[in-house]
Write an enzyme that holds these catalytic residues in place. Structure first.
Site, PDB file in Angstrom:
ATOM      1  N   ASP A 104       0.858  -1.187  -0.015  1.00 30.84           N
ATOM      2  CA  ASP A 104      -0.049  -0.069  -0.181  1.00 30.84           C
ATOM      3  C   ASP A 104       0.848   1.160  -0.125  1.00 30.84           C
ATOM      4  O   ASP A 104       2.045   1.186   0.220  1.00 30.84           O
ATOM      5  CB  ASP A 104      -0.915   0.093   1.259  1.00 30.84           C
ATOM      6  CG  ASP A 104      -1.892  -1.072   1.256  1.00 30.84           C
ATOM      7  OD1 ASP A 104      -2.386  -1.687   0.069  1.00 30.84           O
ATOM      8  OD2 ASP A 104      -2.343  -1.648   2.476  1.00 30.84           O
TER       9      ASP A 104
HETATM   10  N1  URA Z   1      -1.122  -6.005   3.912  1.00 34.44           N
HETATM   11  C1  URA Z   1      -1.757  -4.669   3.867  1.00 34.44           C
HETATM   12  O1  URA Z   1      -2.773  -4.531   4.423  1.00 34.44           O
HETATM   13  N2  URA Z   1      -1.004  -3.794   3.006  1.00 34.44           N
HETATM   14  C2  URA Z   1       0.133  -4.192   2.660  1.00 34.44           C
HETATM   15  O2  URA Z   1       0.658  -3.162   1.865  1.00 34.44           O
HETATM   16  C3  URA Z   1       0.653  -5.288   2.524  1.00 34.44           C
HETATM   17  C4  URA Z   1      -0.076  -6.273   3.346  1.00 34.44           C
END
Ligand code: URA
Length: 239
Positions: A104
């Site tokens: 993310d």
């Molecule tokens: N899980 C999440 O919630 N975000 C990420 O970036 C990776 C795994």
């Protein structure tokens, strides 16, 4: 048989001109013997090239470890926002590297970039079950019921079924390690939120045999070592 200067410059680390200079300075060895001319040829699989004593991966593909900082997208391009590709030098951007999986925008840590589509595909295949370990800072205290719930495989409110996952609270009482074998959208955040522990910060530490280099500051990258690449490839072939 391939020319040694071509093999070395194809790694993306040195230009042809730089390779020439390395050879001239006697810094390139093939099988322990100093390479005298850049145009010398050899079998790429058997050459065992080193530069300054460090083994060189002569794979035709490039593999980069990035410590992804906050605020950049795990994408190759975006009209408006910075992407992880913007953190690489132009000669690497031109090679068509892409991130293996996504973090993310606000997640930090280990991201592998490559132009090796086969390896990426296999690493991401849910059937390969490559463990990814995340360090999560959460609101609330992780209790044994949370650990058991993740170990059993959570079903999220929207019906998404998650594979069994690892959860290990750390001594500071606010952080935990989460181990996933898959990569669903916002998975760590959604799983921990489902347990009433919203995630405040998320950082990926490892992916299969690949561990984030502690020397890499956020936003910095390096090529994988030959050993790291070999371990990835081994895992790739194992299942
Ligand atoms: N899980 C999440 O919630 N975000 C990420 O970036 C990776 C795994």
């Amino acid at each position: 048989m391939e020319r040694i200067d071509k093999l070395l410059s194809a790694t993306g680390r040195w230009s042809r001109k730089e390779v020439k200079e390395l050879v001239r300075q006697g810094r390139v060895l093939a099988g322990g013997r100093v390479v005298l001319r850049p145009e010398e040829k050899g079998d790429p699989a058997a050459l065992c090239l080193t530069v300054d004593g460090v083994p060189v991966d002569c794979s035709p593909f490039v593999y980069v470890m990035l410590n992804k900082p906050e605020g950049v997208l795990s994408a190759t391009e975006d009209g408006q926002q910075p992407t992880v590709l913007d953190l690489l030098p132009p000669e690497l951007r031109q090679r068509g590297l892409f991130p293996v999986g996504r973090l993310d925008k606000d997640t930090t840590g280990l991201l592998l970039l490559t132009d090796d589509g086969d390896l990426a595909h296999r690493l991401l295949s849910p059937r390969k079950h490559v463990d990814k370990v995340y360090l999560a800072r959460v609101d609330g205290v992780v209790v044994s019921e949370d650990i058991e719930a993740l170990a059993a495989g959570l079903t999220l409110a929207d019906g998404t079924r998650c594979l069994p996952a690892g959860l290990k609270p750390l001594a500071d009482g606010r952080s935990c390690l989460v181990t996933l074998r898959e990569g669903k959208y916002h998975q760590v955040k959604r799983m921990l939120a489902a347990r009433g522990k919203p995630v405040r910060a998320l950082h990926r530490l490892s992916m299969g045999p690949l561990t984030l280099d502690g020397e890499l500051k956020p936003g910095k990258w390096r090529f994988l070592t030959l050993q790291e690449r070999t371990e990835l490839q081994r895992l790739d072939c194992a299942t």
